[in-house]
Enzyme design. Structure first.
Site, PDB file in Angstrom:
ATOM      1  N   LYS A  96       0.839  -1.207   0.000  1.00  0.00           N
ATOM      2  CA  LYS A  96       0.000   0.000   0.000  1.00  0.00           C
ATOM      3  C   LYS A  96       0.876   1.259   0.000  1.00  0.00           C
ATOM      4  CE  LYS A  96      -1.734   1.564   4.002  1.00  0.00           C
ATOM      5  NZ  LYS A  96      -1.465   2.978   4.314  1.00  0.00           N
ATOM      6  N   ARG A 151      -4.629  10.872   4.644  1.00  0.00           N
ATOM      7  CA  ARG A 151      -3.667  11.968   4.715  1.00  0.00           C
ATOM      8  C   ARG A 151      -2.554  11.794   3.693  1.00  0.00           C
ATOM      9  NH1 ARG A 151       0.731  11.890   6.639  1.00  0.00           N
ATOM     10  NH2 ARG A 151       0.664  14.080   7.235  1.00  0.00           N
ATOM     11  N   PRO A 156       1.739  16.636  11.076  1.00  0.00           N
ATOM     12  CA  PRO A 156       2.082  17.898  10.401  1.00  0.00           C
ATOM     13  C   PRO A 156       2.779  17.637   9.060  1.00  0.00           C
ATOM     14  CG  PRO A 156       3.631  17.466  12.150  1.00  0.00           C
ATOM     15  CD  PRO A 156       2.571  16.423  12.260  1.00  0.00           C
ATOM     16  N   ASP A 158       5.019  20.199   7.852  1.00  0.00           N
ATOM     17  CA  ASP A 158       5.951  21.337   7.768  1.00  0.00           C
ATOM     18  C   ASP A 158       7.206  21.021   6.959  1.00  0.00           C
ATOM     19  OD1 ASP A 158       6.226  19.746  10.327  1.00  0.00           O
ATOM     20  OD2 ASP A 158       8.152  20.769  10.281  1.00  0.00           O
ATOM     21  N   GLN A 159       7.684  19.805   7.048  1.00  0.00           N
ATOM     22  CA  GLN A 159       8.904  19.441   6.310  1.00  0.00           C
ATOM     23  C   GLN A 159       8.660  19.390   4.803  1.00  0.00           C
ATOM     24  OE1 GLN A 159      12.024  18.887   7.998  1.00  0.00           O
ATOM     25  NE2 GLN A 159      10.752  19.914   9.527  1.00  0.00           N
ATOM     26  N   ILE A 203       7.569   7.266  17.281  1.00  0.00           N
ATOM     27  CA  ILE A 203       7.278   7.966  16.029  1.00  0.00           C
ATOM     28  C   ILE A 203       6.011   8.813  16.133  1.00  0.00           C
ATOM     29  CG2 ILE A 203       6.789   7.677  13.563  1.00  0.00           C
ATOM     30  CD1 ILE A 203       9.645   6.864  14.298  1.00  0.00           C
ATOM     31  N   ARG A 223      -8.667  -0.361   4.822  1.00  0.00           N
ATOM     32  CA  ARG A 223      -7.769   0.646   4.226  1.00  0.00           C
ATOM     33  C   ARG A 223      -6.420   0.021   3.874  1.00  0.00           C
ATOM     34  NH1 ARG A 223      -6.660   5.866   7.342  1.00  0.00           N
ATOM     35  NH2 ARG A 223      -5.393   6.002   5.450  1.00  0.00           N
TER      36      ARG A 223
HETATM   37  C1  EPZ Z   1       4.222   7.062   6.560  1.00  0.00           C
HETATM   38  O1  EPZ Z   1       3.407   8.081   7.089  1.00  0.00           O
HETATM   39  C2  EPZ Z   1       3.329   5.847   6.392  1.00  0.00           C
HETATM   40  N1  EPZ Z   1       2.254   6.161   5.446  1.00  0.00           N
HETATM   41  C3  EPZ Z   1       2.738   5.457   7.748  1.00  0.00           C
HETATM   42  O2  EPZ Z   1       1.978   4.285   7.561  1.00  0.00           O
HETATM   43  C4  EPZ Z   1       3.888   5.152   8.705  1.00  0.00           C
HETATM   44  O3  EPZ Z   1       3.354   4.855   9.982  1.00  0.00           O
HETATM   45  C5  EPZ Z   1       4.816   6.366   8.795  1.00  0.00           C
HETATM   46  O4  EPZ Z   1       5.279   6.732   7.474  1.00  0.00           O
HETATM   47  C6  EPZ Z   1       6.045   6.090   9.663  1.00  0.00           C
HETATM   48  O5  EPZ Z   1       6.748   4.998   9.155  1.00  0.00           O
HETATM   49  C7  EPZ Z   1       2.518   6.130   4.127  1.00  0.00           C
HETATM   50  O6  EPZ Z   1       3.625   5.834   3.695  1.00  0.00           O
HETATM   51  C8  EPZ Z   1       1.375   6.439   3.215  1.00  0.00           C
HETATM   52  P1  EPZ Z   1       6.119  10.439   8.649  1.00  0.00           P
HETATM   53  P2  EPZ Z   1       3.951   9.605   7.130  1.00  0.00           P
HETATM   54  O7  EPZ Z   1       6.001  11.698   7.881  1.00  0.00           O
HETATM   55  O8  EPZ Z   1       4.861   9.838   5.993  1.00  0.00           O
HETATM   56  C9  EPZ Z   1       6.521  13.805  11.935  1.00  0.00           C
HETATM   57  C10 EPZ Z   1       0.146   2.912   7.787  1.00  0.00           C
HETATM   58  O9  EPZ Z   1      -0.237   2.336   8.796  1.00  0.00           O
HETATM   59  N2  EPZ Z   1       6.469  14.779  10.821  1.00  0.00           N
HETATM   60  O10 EPZ Z   1       7.267   9.521   8.371  1.00  0.00           O
HETATM   61  O11 EPZ Z   1       2.780  10.474   7.293  1.00  0.00           O
HETATM   62  C11 EPZ Z   1       5.219  13.040  12.136  1.00  0.00           C
HETATM   63  O12 EPZ Z   1       4.337  13.775  12.947  1.00  0.00           O
HETATM   64  C12 EPZ Z   1       0.578   4.349   7.848  1.00  0.00           C
HETATM   65  O13 EPZ Z   1       0.279   2.391   6.650  1.00  0.00           O
HETATM   66  C13 EPZ Z   1       6.660  16.128  11.079  1.00  0.00           C
HETATM   67  O14 EPZ Z   1       6.849  16.528  12.227  1.00  0.00           O
HETATM   68  O15 EPZ Z   1       4.780   9.606   8.466  1.00  0.00           O
HETATM   69  C14 EPZ Z   1       5.679  11.774  12.802  1.00  0.00           C
HETATM   70  O16 EPZ Z   1       5.823  11.995  14.188  1.00  0.00           O
HETATM   71  C15 EPZ Z   1       0.219   4.957   9.185  1.00  0.00           C
HETATM   72  N3  EPZ Z   1       6.629  17.003  10.054  1.00  0.00           N
HETATM   73  C16 EPZ Z   1       7.063  11.527  12.191  1.00  0.00           C
HETATM   74  O17 EPZ Z   1       7.464  12.777  11.605  1.00  0.00           O
HETATM   75  C17 EPZ Z   1       6.419  16.607   8.743  1.00  0.00           C
HETATM   76  O18 EPZ Z   1       6.420  17.474   7.824  1.00  0.00           O
HETATM   77  C18 EPZ Z   1       7.096  10.487  11.092  1.00  0.00           C
HETATM   78  O19 EPZ Z   1       6.030  10.787  10.218  1.00  0.00           O
HETATM   79  C19 EPZ Z   1       6.224  15.234   8.493  1.00  0.00           C
HETATM   80  C20 EPZ Z   1       6.266  14.329   9.542  1.00  0.00           C
END
Ligand code: EPZ
Length: 427
Positions: free
Chosen positions: A22, A92, A122, A124-125, A333, A403
């Site tokens: 996915k 999201r 968020p 922001d990155q 995380i 999902r």
């Molecule tokens: C991806 O989400 C996955 N989704 C998630 O899988 C997975 O849990 C996550 O990565 C962590 O491995 C997809 O790939 C579609 P992140 P993502 O940005 O990219 C913070 C599932 O179950 N952050 O790596 O949204 C954030 O809050 C889903 O399949 C910022 O602060 O996760 C988090 O604490 C759930 N600012 C951490 O980074 C930003 O701009 C990691 O989030 C972006 C993220």
């Protein structure tokens, strides 16, 4: 809303076929926006998130033909680079259209994803990186309005360092940089296998990506600023594979062959499973999991890849709920990824939460109950708990499961689980 009913305690025996990933399919579907030709993607899993993404691509003006497990995306008539809230709020990961749209069309209007059950989520990155590439970004009525340099021109390559490793943040900026003019360097990238897979697809399209899957990625956009369509088969879903490995480990007497799961992408999980006393054996391209003895307690701390995946935390917690002793599970995380805990406690698990740490005291067995799914991986953990528990468990609101898990009840029934879907159950 559907529910899933499970009568537990039956050992799982047989083979489970893993579907396409996915979290690889979602960014790759969004990458089709970078090219005007018709791209064909194969081995796509039949999931709600895929349907949502197809709907979003149609709203953006793409022609999407679905013949599962294949999807073809071609250019449509007029393009409207706007991703509406009612679709983005469902998933999201829709934010992954932002980078491709502003890179291809010079502008984009994408709803902010808003938080979800597991955290504020968020972006922001993502936005900081696009600004470094010359984008002007403003927030208006819950939407991100992004515009390329000089009122919608082509993005420029840049050096970008992430403050935090973000999977979709890395993917969004890779896709934007793939069409930007000049060279981009992304530093402190997330290293998930799904990012490496996206890099393979962008290279097929004519971008020049080096280092995808490591923490530094170099991207050179094509001189003429155009990318070709692609034909690609998605890698297997390592989290689906890991989920079924844990299910086999959790039920006494189980021996399950997971077909198509890449062991290489699950090394940390395999090490932790073996530490509990579960047998995990690689057999050709498959994995065999055998539960032959009582479980030993093992501590885990989630981390970015190749650390222990946060998407496997809830499932592993169920495993530890009947281990012989105390185990400690730490979630680093997401800020709210213990919503499966109250439901597991209702099934008899002994779990104490202290901030982002759960301390489990293993119990003899779990007891079936009616439980509520809250998010994708928490739902999967409740299904595993039902397989372990004595008696009957009903997992409600299984749309969360749909999902991310294709035909979960069929795949588990094939290996002997007593599991059925109840259509239209109470919410
Ligand atoms: C991806 O989400 C996955 N989704 C998630 O899988 C997975 O849990 C996550 O990565 C962590 O491995 C997809 O790939 C579609 P992140 P993502 O940005 O990219 C913070 C599932 O179950 N952050 O790596 O949204 C954030 O809050 C889903 O399949 C910022 O602060 O996760 C988090 O604490 C759930 N600012 C951490 O980074 C930003 O701009 C990691 O989030 C972006 C993220």
């Amino acid at each position: 809303m559907d529910a899933i009913r499970i009568r537990g305690g039956r050992p799982l025996r047989g083979t489970i076929q893993i579907s396409g990933a996915k979290n690889a399919a979602l960014p790759i579907l969004c990458a089709t926006l970078l090219s005007d030709g018709a791209s064909r993607i194969r081995n796509i899993p039949q999931l709600r998130d895929i349907v949502t993404t197809a709907q979003l691509l149609r709203v953006l003006g793409r022609q999407v033909s679905i013949d599962m497990p294949e999807i073809t995306v071609a250019e449509g008539g007029d393009v409207k680079p706007e991703a509406p809230y009612d679709l983005v709020k469902q998933m999201r990961a829709s934010v992954l259209v932002l980078g491709p749209l502003v890179a291809r069309y010079g502008r984009a209007r994408v709803s902010l994803p808003g938080g979800c059950a597991i955290g504020t989520r968020p972006i922001d990155q993502h936005l900081k990186g696009l600004e470094a590439m010359g984008c002007s970004i403003r927030l208006e009525q819950g939407y991100v309005i992004a515009e390329g340099p000089n009122g919608g021109g082509r993005l420029r390559g840049a050096e970008i360092c992430f403050d935090i490793q973000t999977v979709t943040g890395t993917e969004n900026l890779m896709m934007a940089a793939a069409l930007a003019k000049g060279r981009t360097t992304l530093i402190n990238c997330a290293r998930e296998p799904e990012i490496e897979e996206l890099g393979r697809v962008l290279n097929k399209m004519g971008a020049s990506i080096d280092g995808a899957g490591t923490d530094v990625i170099h991207i050179q956009g094509p001189e003429r600023g155009e990318l070709a369509p692609f034909d690609h088969a998605i890698i297997p879903d390592r989290i689906e594979a890991g989920t079924y490995m844990v299910a086999a480990a959790a039920v006494e007497g189980s021996e399950v062959r997971i077909s198509g799961g890449e062991l290489a992408d699950l090394e940390t999980l395999v090490v932790k499973l073996r530490a509990t006393g579960v047998e995990v054996e690689a057999l050709d391209r498959d994995v065999v999991v055998r539960r032959t003895r009582p479980l030993k307690p093992v501590d885990i701390t989630t981390a970015t890849h190749p650390g222990f995946p946060t998407d496997m935390q809830a499932q592993f917690m169920v495993l530890m709920s009947t281990a012989g002793g105390k185990s400690v599970i730490t979630e680093t995380i997401f800020e709210n990824r213990f919503m499966h805990v109250p439901e597991l406690q209702r099934m008899g698990a002994s779990i104490a939460i202290r901030g982002n740490t759960a301390v489990l005291q293993g119990v003899q067995t779990l007891f079936g109950a009616s439980v509520m799914a809250t998010d994708l991986r928490a739902s999967a953990s409740l299904v595993i708990a039902g397989l372990v528990a004595t008696g009957e468990t009903e997992v409600r609101r299984v749309y969360h499961i749909d999902r991310g898990y294709e035909a979960i009840e069929q795949k588990l029934a094939i290996v002997g689980a007593d599991i059925t879907r109840i259509k239209g159950a109470e919410a």
